[in-house]
Scaffold this motif. Sequence first.
Motif, PDB file in Angstrom:
ATOM      1  N   TRP A 194      -7.065   3.682  -2.595  1.00  0.00           N
ATOM      2  CA  TRP A 194      -5.765   3.088  -2.292  1.00  0.00           C
ATOM      3  C   TRP A 194      -4.942   3.014  -3.560  1.00  0.00           C
ATOM      4  CZ3 TRP A 194     -10.326   1.014  -0.378  1.00  0.00           C
ATOM      5  CH2 TRP A 194     -10.441   0.942   1.011  1.00  0.00           C
ATOM      6  N   GLU A 211      -7.010   1.806   9.605  1.00  0.00           N
ATOM      7  CA  GLU A 211      -5.600   1.782   9.215  1.00  0.00           C
ATOM      8  C   GLU A 211      -4.804   2.909   9.874  1.00  0.00           C
ATOM      9  OE1 GLU A 211      -4.579   0.294   4.961  1.00  0.00           O
ATOM     10  OE2 GLU A 211      -6.304   1.642   4.767  1.00  0.00           O
ATOM     11  N   LEU A 232      -4.658  12.021   0.200  1.00  0.00           N
ATOM     12  CA  LEU A 232      -3.926  10.764   0.332  1.00  0.00           C
ATOM     13  C   LEU A 232      -2.837  10.841   1.397  1.00  0.00           C
ATOM     14  CD1 LEU A 232      -3.534   9.740  -3.407  1.00  0.00           C
ATOM     15  CD2 LEU A 232      -4.774   8.456  -1.653  1.00  0.00           C
ATOM     16  N   ASN A 252      -4.731  -8.207   5.244  1.00  0.00           N
ATOM     17  CA  ASN A 252      -4.166  -6.866   5.321  1.00  0.00           C
ATOM     18  C   ASN A 252      -3.307  -6.812   6.572  1.00  0.00           C
ATOM     19  OD1 ASN A 252      -5.539  -6.133   3.042  1.00  0.00           O
ATOM     20  ND2 ASN A 252      -7.176  -5.094   4.106  1.00  0.00           N
ATOM     21  N   TYR A 284     -13.020   6.267  -0.234  1.00  0.00           N
ATOM     22  CA  TYR A 284     -11.998   5.230  -0.179  1.00  0.00           C
ATOM     23  C   TYR A 284     -11.142   5.296  -1.426  1.00  0.00           C
ATOM     24  CZ  TYR A 284     -15.106   3.393   3.384  1.00  0.00           C
ATOM     25  OH  TYR A 284     -15.893   3.270   4.490  1.00  0.00           O
ATOM     26  N   GLU A 289       0.866  -1.175   0.000  1.00  0.00           N
ATOM     27  CA  GLU A 289       0.000   0.000   0.000  1.00  0.00           C
ATOM     28  C   GLU A 289       0.902   1.225   0.000  1.00  0.00           C
ATOM     29  OE1 GLU A 289      -3.711   0.422   2.613  1.00  0.00           O
ATOM     30  OE2 GLU A 289      -2.216   1.722   3.569  1.00  0.00           O
ATOM     31  N   ARG A 336      -3.097   5.960   0.687  1.00  0.00           N
ATOM     32  CA  ARG A 336      -4.484   5.657   1.047  1.00  0.00           C
ATOM     33  C   ARG A 336      -5.158   6.894   1.600  1.00  0.00           C
ATOM     34  NH1 ARG A 336      -1.748   3.195   5.694  1.00  0.00           N
ATOM     35  NH2 ARG A 336      -2.101   4.529   7.508  1.00  0.00           N
ATOM     36  N   TYR A 337      -6.479   6.881   1.538  1.00  0.00           N
ATOM     37  CA  TYR A 337      -7.250   7.845   2.311  1.00  0.00           C
ATOM     38  C   TYR A 337      -7.223   7.378   3.761  1.00  0.00           C
ATOM     39  CZ  TYR A 337      -9.492  10.384  -1.596  1.00  0.00           C
ATOM     40  OH  TYR A 337      -9.764  11.164  -2.692  1.00  0.00           O
ATOM     41  N   TYR A 350     -14.942  -3.483  -3.452  1.00  0.00           N
ATOM     42  CA  TYR A 350     -13.511  -3.416  -3.732  1.00  0.00           C
ATOM     43  C   TYR A 350     -13.439  -3.335  -5.252  1.00  0.00           C
ATOM     44  CZ  TYR A 350      -8.564  -4.782  -3.900  1.00  0.00           C
ATOM     45  OH  TYR A 350      -7.205  -4.821  -4.107  1.00  0.00           O
ATOM     46  N   THR A 405     -10.813   1.560  -5.246  1.00  0.00           N
ATOM     47  CA  THR A 405     -11.775   2.381  -4.512  1.00  0.00           C
ATOM     48  C   THR A 405     -12.806   1.476  -3.860  1.00  0.00           C
ATOM     49  OG1 THR A 405     -13.233   4.317  -4.655  1.00  0.00           O
ATOM     50  CG2 THR A 405     -13.317   2.763  -6.495  1.00  0.00           C
TER      51      THR A 405
END
Length: 178
Positions: free
Chosen positions: A139, A53, A169, A75, A137, A44, A47-48, A115, A131
């Motif tokens: 990534w 996370e 991000l 993950n 969302y 990754e 990401r937002y 996803y 997204t």
Amino acid sequence: MRFLQKLTLVTFLCVLLSSCTSVPDGVKPITGFNLNKYLGQWYELARYDHSFEEGLSRVTATYSMRDDDGVKVINRGYSEDAGEWEEAEGTAYFVDEPTTAHLKVSFFGPFYASYIVMKLDKENYQYALVTGPDREYLWLLARTKTLPDATIAELMTFAENAGYDTDKLIWVDQNTAL
């Protein structure tokens, strides 16, 4: 009257749950998708921010096949604050045909969320923009811990043109020493 109330509640829940596997307006999942090429480990890169996370570095997503033709999702990320690795295991299934990169993923029982792979290096499967059910969302995933600046610029332009605020991000530290 009770029957109508129950029917209304069931209908509402179905609409609510199905909206979690929706696709944001103007976003198109990749077609011609090859799951076997997508399986394996991804880093990754960006990401937002989301609570699940928060504070994690060295985040990876690893995809493998399940016996029921679903996808096992692991993950994993390192929490500097806790001084330990955090891991979540989920399952994913295609929403439609397996050549369209629109899956539903669950980490919590019967609750699924979209996803959607909206941009992909279709030749080598080396990077992807992913997204969820809405524009909250986003990534950026890659097979390596870094990507060339030109590739990142191209992906950011693609995301912006799709209506995503790339200034939101968080760039993930993939090189934190333990």
